[in-house]
Design a protein around this motif. Structure first.
Motif, PDB file in Angstrom:
ATOM      1  N   ARG A  81       2.287  14.193  -9.859  1.00 38.59           N
ATOM      2  CA  ARG A  81       3.266  15.203 -10.285  1.00 38.59           C
ATOM      3  C   ARG A  81       3.440  15.198 -11.789  1.00 38.59           C
ATOM      4  O   ARG A  81       3.624  16.248 -12.407  1.00 38.59           O
ATOM      5  N   LEU A  82       3.375  14.020 -12.399  1.00 40.12           N
ATOM      6  CA  LEU A  82       3.489  13.925 -13.850  1.00 40.12           C
ATOM      7  C   LEU A  82       2.318  14.635 -14.524  1.00 40.12           C
ATOM      8  O   LEU A  82       2.502  15.367 -15.502  1.00 40.12           O
ATOM      9  N   TYR A  83       1.102  14.440 -14.006  1.00 38.41           N
ATOM     10  CA  TYR A  83      -0.068  15.117 -14.565  1.00 38.41           C
ATOM     11  C   TYR A  83       0.066  16.632 -14.442  1.00 38.41           C
ATOM     12  O   TYR A  83      -0.289  17.375 -15.356  1.00 38.41           O
ATOM     13  N   VAL A  84       0.572  17.115 -13.324  1.00 39.52           N
ATOM     14  CA  VAL A  84       0.753  18.556 -13.143  1.00 39.52           C
ATOM     15  C   VAL A  84       1.774  19.080 -14.147  1.00 39.52           C
ATOM     16  O   VAL A  84       1.567  20.127 -14.768  1.00 39.52           O
ATOM     17  N   ALA A  85       2.867  18.346 -14.347  1.00 38.96           N
ATOM     18  CA  ALA A  85       3.888  18.775 -15.303  1.00 38.96           C
ATOM     19  C   ALA A  85       3.333  18.772 -16.727  1.00 38.96           C
ATOM     20  O   ALA A  85       3.571  19.714 -17.499  1.00 38.96           O
ATOM     21  N   LEU A  86       2.596  17.736 -17.094  1.00 36.48           N
ATOM     22  CA  LEU A  86       2.006  17.679 -18.438  1.00 36.48           C
ATOM     23  C   LEU A  86       0.980  18.789 -18.636  1.00 36.48           C
ATOM     24  O   LEU A  86       0.913  19.416 -19.703  1.00 36.48           O
ATOM     25  N   GLY A  87       0.172  19.041 -17.622  1.00 35.82           N
ATOM     26  CA  GLY A  87      -0.815  20.114 -17.719  1.00 35.82           C
ATOM     27  C   GLY A  87      -0.155  21.475 -17.862  1.00 35.82           C
ATOM     28  O   GLY A  87      -0.581  22.311 -18.669  1.00 35.82           O
ATOM     29  N   GLY A  88       0.904  21.706 -17.097  1.00 34.01           N
ATOM     30  CA  GLY A  88       1.630  22.971 -17.198  1.00 34.01           C
ATOM     31  C   GLY A  88       2.264  23.136 -18.567  1.00 34.01           C
ATOM     32  O   GLY A  88       2.241  24.225 -19.151  1.00 34.01           O
ATOM     33  N   GLY A  89       2.830  22.043 -19.097  1.00 29.57           N
ATOM     34  CA  GLY A  89       3.420  22.107 -20.433  1.00 29.57           C
ATOM     35  C   GLY A  89       2.382  22.365 -21.498  1.00 29.57           C
ATOM     36  O   GLY A  89       2.621  23.120 -22.454  1.00 29.57           O
ATOM     37  N   THR A  90       1.221  21.782 -21.352  1.00 29.20           N
ATOM     38  CA  THR A  90       0.138  21.990 -22.322  1.00 29.20           C
ATOM     39  C   THR A  90      -0.329  23.440 -22.306  1.00 29.20           C
ATOM     40  O   THR A  90      -0.537  24.052 -23.357  1.00 29.20           O
ATOM     41  N   VAL A  91      -0.487  23.999 -21.116  1.00 29.43           N
ATOM     42  CA  VAL A  91      -0.896  25.403 -21.003  1.00 29.43           C
ATOM     43  C   VAL A  91       0.164  26.315 -21.603  1.00 29.43           C
ATOM     44  O   VAL A  91      -0.146  27.283 -22.308  1.00 29.43           O
ATOM     45  N   GLU A 133       0.825  -1.205   0.000  1.00 29.06           N
ATOM     46  CA  GLU A 133       0.000   0.000   0.000  1.00 29.06           C
ATOM     47  C   GLU A 133       0.859   1.256   0.000  1.00 29.06           C
ATOM     48  O   GLU A 133       0.580   2.210  -0.733  1.00 29.06           O
ATOM     49  N   SER A 134       1.926   1.277   0.781  1.00 25.45           N
ATOM     50  CA  SER A 134       2.784   2.465   0.798  1.00 25.45           C
ATOM     51  C   SER A 134       3.505   2.624  -0.537  1.00 25.45           C
ATOM     52  O   SER A 134       3.712   3.742  -1.009  1.00 25.45           O
ATOM     53  N   GLY A 135       3.875   1.518  -1.189  1.00 23.82           N
ATOM     54  CA  GLY A 135       4.478   1.598  -2.511  1.00 23.82           C
ATOM     55  C   GLY A 135       3.518   2.153  -3.541  1.00 23.82           C
ATOM     56  O   GLY A 135       3.892   2.976  -4.387  1.00 23.82           O
ATOM     57  N   LEU A 136       2.260   1.735  -3.463  1.00 20.48           N
ATOM     58  CA  LEU A 136       1.242   2.265  -4.384  1.00 20.48           C
ATOM     59  C   LEU A 136       0.990   3.745  -4.133  1.00 20.48           C
ATOM     60  O   LEU A 136       0.746   4.510  -5.079  1.00 20.48           O
ATOM     61  N   ASP A 137       1.059   4.168  -2.875  1.00 13.68           N
ATOM     62  CA  ASP A 137       0.894   5.592  -2.562  1.00 13.68           C
ATOM     63  C   ASP A 137       2.027   6.412  -3.180  1.00 13.68           C
ATOM     64  O   ASP A 137       1.801   7.512  -3.682  1.00 13.68           O
ATOM     65  N   GLN A 138       3.247   5.878  -3.152  1.00 10.82           N
ATOM     66  CA  GLN A 138       4.378   6.585  -3.763  1.00 10.82           C
ATOM     67  C   GLN A 138       4.200   6.683  -5.273  1.00 10.82           C
ATOM     68  O   GLN A 138       4.467   7.723  -5.873  1.00 10.82           O
ATOM     69  N   ILE A 139       3.744   5.617  -5.889  1.00 16.52           N
ATOM     70  CA  ILE A 139       3.512   5.630  -7.336  1.00 16.52           C
ATOM     71  C   ILE A 139       2.417   6.639  -7.671  1.00 16.52           C
ATOM     72  O   ILE A 139       2.530   7.405  -8.635  1.00 16.52           O
ATOM     73  N   ASP A 140       1.365   6.684  -6.868  1.00 22.84           N
ATOM     74  CA  ASP A 140       0.266   7.616  -7.085  1.00 22.84           C
ATOM     75  C   ASP A 140       0.760   9.058  -6.982  1.00 22.84           C
ATOM     76  O   ASP A 140       0.366   9.916  -7.787  1.00 22.84           O
ATOM     77  N   ALA A 141       1.618   9.340  -6.020  1.00 23.28           N
ATOM     78  CA  ALA A 141       2.155  10.693  -5.870  1.00 23.28           C
ATOM     79  C   ALA A 141       2.999  11.080  -7.084  1.00 23.28           C
ATOM     80  O   ALA A 141       2.937  12.226  -7.551  1.00 23.28           O
TER      81      ALA A 141
END
Length: 85
Positions: A59-69, A47-55
């Protein structure tokens, strides 16, 4: 489902008591308790490993969204420059 309580790992074996005939506490417990604890600890690690992957994915989604904007702003700016020129 109740959340399990994890015992801290210790490098010393449990003390034996004279009342139990020299048997440590672990052999007076119900069979399967240590296996259940090990399973809960394993599931907690997953579960803690999955939480790290989710985090990291967040961050990847935020970076992609910022790049798209940023690309959209560059395209919009260049469209105004080309149209004005």
């Amino acid at each position: 489902m109740s959340r399990p309580q994890f015992a801290p790992n210790s490098s010393q074996p449990p003390d034996s008591t004279p009342e139990s005939g020299g048997c440590p506490e672990s052999c007076t417990q119900a069979p399967g308790v240590s296996q259940t604890d090990a399973l809960w600890q394993y599931l907690h690690r997953i579960e803690s490993g999955l939480d790290q992957i989710d985090a990291r994915i967040d961050r990847l989604y935020v970076a992609l969204g910022g790049g798209t904007v940023l690309l959209a702003a560059i395209g919009l700016g260049s469209a105004f420059i080309v149209r004005a020129g």
